[in-house]
Design a protein around this motif. Structure first.
Motif, mmCIF file in Angstrom:
data_model
loop_
_atom_site.group_PDB
_atom_site.id
_atom_site.type_symbol
_atom_site.label_atom_id
_atom_site.label_comp_id
_atom_site.label_asym_id
_atom_site.label_seq_id
_atom_site.Cartn_x
_atom_site.Cartn_y
_atom_site.Cartn_z
ATOM 1 N N LYS A 219 -4.180 7.107 1.526
ATOM 2 C CA LYS A 219 -4.144 5.762 2.097
ATOM 3 C C LYS A 219 -5.383 4.955 1.739
ATOM 4 O O LYS A 219 -5.293 3.756 1.454
ATOM 5 C CB LYS A 219 -3.994 5.870 3.619
ATOM 6 C CG LYS A 219 -3.918 4.534 4.314
ATOM 7 C CD LYS A 219 -3.750 4.732 5.803
ATOM 8 C CE LYS A 219 -3.686 3.389 6.517
ATOM 9 N NZ LYS A 219 -3.530 3.565 7.980
ATOM 10 N N MET B 92 0.779 4.201 -2.789
ATOM 11 C CA MET B 92 0.569 5.610 -2.449
ATOM 12 C C MET B 92 1.610 6.505 -3.100
ATOM 13 O O MET B 92 1.286 7.579 -3.637
ATOM 14 C CB MET B 92 0.615 5.775 -0.916
ATOM 15 C CG MET B 92 -0.566 5.154 -0.185
ATOM 16 S SD MET B 92 -0.359 5.184 1.626
ATOM 17 C CE MET B 92 -0.257 6.958 1.900
ATOM 18 N N GLN C 172 0.829 -1.208 0.000
ATOM 19 C CA GLN C 172 0.000 0.000 0.000
ATOM 20 C C GLN C 172 0.864 1.259 0.000
ATOM 21 O O GLN C 172 0.538 2.239 -0.684
ATOM 22 C CB GLN C 172 -0.920 -0.007 1.221
ATOM 23 C CG GLN C 172 -1.949 -1.120 1.200
ATOM 24 C CD GLN C 172 -2.904 -1.027 2.372
ATOM 25 O OE1 GLN C 172 -2.996 0.000 3.025
ATOM 26 N NE2 GLN C 172 -3.627 -2.110 2.633
ATOM 27 N N ASN C 173 1.974 1.233 0.724
ATOM 28 C CA ASN C 173 2.855 2.402 0.730
ATOM 29 C C ASN C 173 3.460 2.643 -0.655
ATOM 30 O O ASN C 173 3.604 3.795 -1.093
ATOM 31 C CB ASN C 173 3.967 2.215 1.763
ATOM 32 C CG ASN C 173 3.436 2.215 3.174
ATOM 33 O OD1 ASN C 173 2.395 2.796 3.444
ATOM 34 N ND2 ASN C 173 4.136 1.563 4.089
#
Length: 290
Positions: free
Chosen positions: A44, A37, A33-34
């Motif tokens: 987020k 992003m 997920q980071n």
């Protein structure tokens, strides 16, 4: 390498999935997920939605490979009156060999590395809450594995420790000037209280609370670091107080030196400050959270 979307308007999640799919193809695995992003330049929530969509697509593709690879119907020779062609037979054999080699595997789970892998995935929104997505560290156990550890032996350990710690702190407090006071003059003149009991109640209670916050793994990182440092500091101070009292008592000293008196007199104020700071950090959101 694929180029992330750049626009001044909010981009729907459906429009972000192709770019995320291209990134996953380049990496050879589902990005975290980071990573999504940073690559897609989104928040987020959208990165989480795109990550979930990629996992769902990967699972669906492998399910189709598992169930649809061999769904091929070939008519019998008796029904058609002709023998099957050698080319068709060779193609079927090749398809079976390919299906055996490319057996579906479990979806790859993105796990954090470094010191963050020591704790479960967190939702830092000012309170204690479980992870949104189940991982190998947070998914519920089933069957025989789900056996909670009994905590009643802690009571047996705490009773003798309570007696020793309480008597040690009260004794040290009396050697450093703590003693019987009248906390309600003019209201209840006959009510007295030994102020030495504030030492074990304050310091040892805070140490236990800070240990709980630190080991829970469900608070912001700043609060966890502060809880770890302050808990270890409180335990060291508690042990030092016990050592000082027993040494003074064994030596027959009835009045503690000024150095010990200074440290002991500052403990209630230090406990108050650490407790207020930890309570504030627990309910403080980290930078970048909404």
């Amino acid at each position: 390498m694929s180029t992330p979307l750049r626009t001044s308007y909010p981009v729907p999640v459906e429009d972000l999935i192709p770019a995320a799919r291209s990134l996953a193809a380049e990496l050879g695995e589902i990005p975290s997920q980071n990573r999504l992003m940073k690559h897609l330049r989104v928040g987020k929530d959208k990165a989480k939605a795109v990550h979930a969509a990629l996992i769902e697509e990967r699972t669906a593709d492998r399910s189709e490979d598992r169930t649809g690879t061999r769904l091929h119907s070939v008519p019998d020779a008796d029904e058609t009156g002709t023998e099957p062609d050698a080319t068709d037979t060779a193609s079927e054999d090749a398809a079976e060999e390919f299906a055996q080699v490319t057996q579906p595997t479990a979806p790859v789970s993105v796990r954090q590395t470094g010191w963050r892998s020591w704790f479960p995935r967190l939702t830092r929104r000012g309170g204690i809450s479980p992870a949104h997505e189940p991982t190998r560290d947070t998914e519920a156990e089933t069957g025989d594995e789900m056996r909670p550890v009994r905590s009643w032996p802690v009571l047996l350990l705490a009773l003798p420790a309570f007696v020793a710690v309480w008597s040690g702190w009260v004794g040290l407090g009396e050697l450093t000037g703590f003693g019987v006071v009248h906390p309600l003059p003019g209201i209840a003149d006959g009510f007295t209280l030994n102020s030495a009991i504030t030492l074990p109640i304050g310091l040892e209670t805070y140490a236990a609370f800070a240990l709980r916050v630190w080991l829970s793994g469900r608070v912001p990182a700043k609060a966890r670091r502060f809880a770890m440092i302050s808990a270890l500091t409180s335990l060291v101070l508690g042990a030092s107080g016990q050592v000082a009292y027993h040494l003074l008592e064994a030596a027959g000293i009835t009045r503690a030196p000024w150095q010990i008196t200074t440290v002991v007199a500052c403990l209630p104020v230090a406990v108050l400050g650490m407790g207020a700071a930890l309570a504030h950090l627990i309910h403080t959101r980290e930078n970048g959270e909404k």
